[in-house]
Design a protein around this motif. Structure first.
Motif, PDB file in Angstrom:
ATOM      1  N   ARG A 178      13.197  15.890  11.450  1.00 35.36           N
ATOM      2  CA  ARG A 178      14.115  16.466  12.443  1.00 35.36           C
ATOM      3  C   ARG A 178      15.296  17.329  11.799  1.00 35.36           C
ATOM      4  O   ARG A 178      15.807  16.912  10.680  1.00 35.36           O
ATOM      5  N   SER A 179      15.548  18.295  12.443  1.00 36.31           N
ATOM      6  CA  SER A 179      16.899  19.197  11.906  1.00 36.31           C
ATOM      7  C   SER A 179      18.223  18.404  12.700  1.00 36.31           C
ATOM      8  O   SER A 179      18.034  17.498  13.470  1.00 36.31           O
ATOM      9  N   PRO A 180      19.123  18.906  12.003  1.00 33.82           N
ATOM     10  CA  PRO A 180      20.455  18.095  12.464  1.00 33.82           C
ATOM     11  C   PRO A 180      20.854  18.350  14.098  1.00 33.82           C
ATOM     12  O   PRO A 180      21.196  17.534  14.661  1.00 33.82           O
ATOM     13  N   SER A 181      20.309  19.656  14.455  1.00 37.48           N
ATOM     14  CA  SER A 181      20.382  19.958  15.756  1.00 37.48           C
ATOM     15  C   SER A 181      19.642  19.178  16.620  1.00 37.48           C
ATOM     16  O   SER A 181      20.090  18.602  17.670  1.00 37.48           O
ATOM     17  N   GLU A 182      18.449  18.641  16.368  1.00 34.86           N
ATOM     18  CA  GLU A 182      17.400  17.787  17.216  1.00 34.86           C
ATOM     19  C   GLU A 182      18.061  16.404  17.265  1.00 34.86           C
ATOM     20  O   GLU A 182      18.026  15.650  18.192  1.00 34.86           O
ATOM     21  N   VAL A 183      18.489  15.936  16.017  1.00 33.87           N
ATOM     22  CA  VAL A 183      19.186  14.594  15.854  1.00 33.87           C
ATOM     23  C   VAL A 183      20.543  14.543  16.716  1.00 33.87           C
ATOM     24  O   VAL A 183      20.702  13.686  17.529  1.00 33.87           O
ATOM     25  N   ALA A 184      21.234  15.569  16.763  1.00 28.99           N
ATOM     26  CA  ALA A 184      22.655  15.650  17.737  1.00 28.99           C
ATOM     27  C   ALA A 184      22.339  15.688  19.140  1.00 28.99           C
ATOM     28  O   ALA A 184      22.898  14.743  19.930  1.00 28.99           O
ATOM     29  N   GLU A 185      21.234  16.444  19.431  1.00 34.07           N
ATOM     30  CA  GLU A 185      20.684  16.561  20.946  1.00 34.07           C
ATOM     31  C   GLU A 185      20.119  15.196  21.535  1.00 34.07           C
ATOM     32  O   GLU A 185      20.415  14.732  22.557  1.00 34.07           O
ATOM     33  N   THR A 186      19.188  14.762  20.601  1.00 29.15           N
ATOM     34  CA  THR A 186      18.488  13.542  20.902  1.00 29.15           C
ATOM     35  C   THR A 186      18.702  12.496  20.055  1.00 29.15           C
ATOM     36  O   THR A 186      17.508  12.465  19.108  1.00 29.15           O
ATOM     37  N   PRO A 187      19.469  11.813  19.722  1.00 31.98           N
ATOM     38  CA  PRO A 187      19.622  10.745  18.806  1.00 31.98           C
ATOM     39  C   PRO A 187      18.308   9.886  18.895  1.00 31.98           C
ATOM     40  O   PRO A 187      18.003   9.016  19.583  1.00 31.98           O
ATOM     41  N   PRO A 188      17.757   9.426  17.586  1.00 30.85           N
ATOM     42  CA  PRO A 188      16.600   8.490  17.588  1.00 30.85           C
ATOM     43  C   PRO A 188      17.295   7.213  17.619  1.00 30.85           C
ATOM     44  O   PRO A 188      18.486   6.947  17.168  1.00 30.85           O
ATOM     45  N   PRO A 189      16.580   6.017  17.777  1.00 32.76           N
ATOM     46  CA  PRO A 189      16.852   4.768  17.820  1.00 32.76           C
ATOM     47  C   PRO A 189      17.138   4.294  16.384  1.00 32.76           C
ATOM     48  O   PRO A 189      16.703   5.013  15.356  1.00 32.76           O
ATOM     49  N   PRO A 190      17.957   3.455  16.039  1.00 33.01           N
ATOM     50  CA  PRO A 190      18.508   2.972  14.781  1.00 33.01           C
ATOM     51  C   PRO A 190      17.086   2.406  13.801  1.00 33.01           C
ATOM     52  O   PRO A 190      17.524   2.330  12.625  1.00 33.01           O
ATOM     53  N   ASP A 191      16.188   1.880  14.621  1.00 31.77           N
ATOM     54  CA  ASP A 191      14.962   1.228  13.912  1.00 31.77           C
ATOM     55  C   ASP A 191      14.038   2.530  13.225  1.00 31.77           C
ATOM     56  O   ASP A 191      13.135   2.175  12.570  1.00 31.77           O
ATOM     57  N   GLU A 192      14.267   3.710  13.897  1.00 32.44           N
ATOM     58  CA  GLU A 192      13.116   4.635  13.493  1.00 32.44           C
ATOM     59  C   GLU A 192      13.674   5.452  12.192  1.00 32.44           C
ATOM     60  O   GLU A 192      14.537   5.957  11.930  1.00 32.44           O
TER      61      GLU A 192
END
Length: 147
Positions: free
Chosen positions: A39-53
């Motif tokens: 994931r790119s930083p933009s993808e993480v900021a837009e849709t944060p993944p769950p903490p266990d992923e």
């Protein structure tokens, strides 16, 4: 006689299919890290993944964000030009790791901070992973290396 050949063919196909499914199952169990998403930083900021992923994030180390704390804990931010994600890492950084340089980290996104378990940096002055290049190009901030 023809019925026996047809039955034997069906048995061979079923056994081959079962072997294929079993081998994929063993691969999935033995190498779950091989199936991590980038994931790119933009993808993480837009849709944060769950903490266990567990996933990989890549981009450039943002200028002025690299802080070496007490002990082996290092904090910095990674950016693709569209978003900035804070990163925390405990361990020894690669030799060519630095501000403004490309990096890929493996870890989890917990409480707004990417907790890295592994950090990779380019191995020479011109190399950058293709996933990072693609993410930077998508944000319009990638510059071809002079060389």
């Amino acid at each position: 006689m023809k019925g026996l050949k047809k039955q034997r063919r069906i048995q061979v196909i079923v056994v081959a299919f079962a072997a294929l499914v079993a081998s994929f199952g063993m691969f999935y169990i033995a190498a779950p890290d091989a199936l991590q998403f980038f994931r790119s930083p933009s993808e993480v900021a837009e849709t944060p993944p769950p903490p266990d992923e567990v996933f990989r994030i890549g981009g450039l180390v943002a200028d002025g964000t690299l802080v070496r704390g007490q002990g082996e804990t290092i904090t910095f931010s990674v950016t693709d030009g569209g978003a900035i994600i804070p990163v925390s890492y405990t361990g020894v950084l690669p030799d060519l790791f630095g501000e403004g340089e490309g990096m890929v980290g493996t870890g989890r996104y917990i409480d707004g901070v990417f907790q890295a378990s592994e950090i990779l940096a380019r191995h020479d002055e011109t190399y950058m992973p293709s996933e990072v290049i693609d993410a930077l190009k998508a944000q319009g901030v990638y510059q071809e290396p002079n060389g």
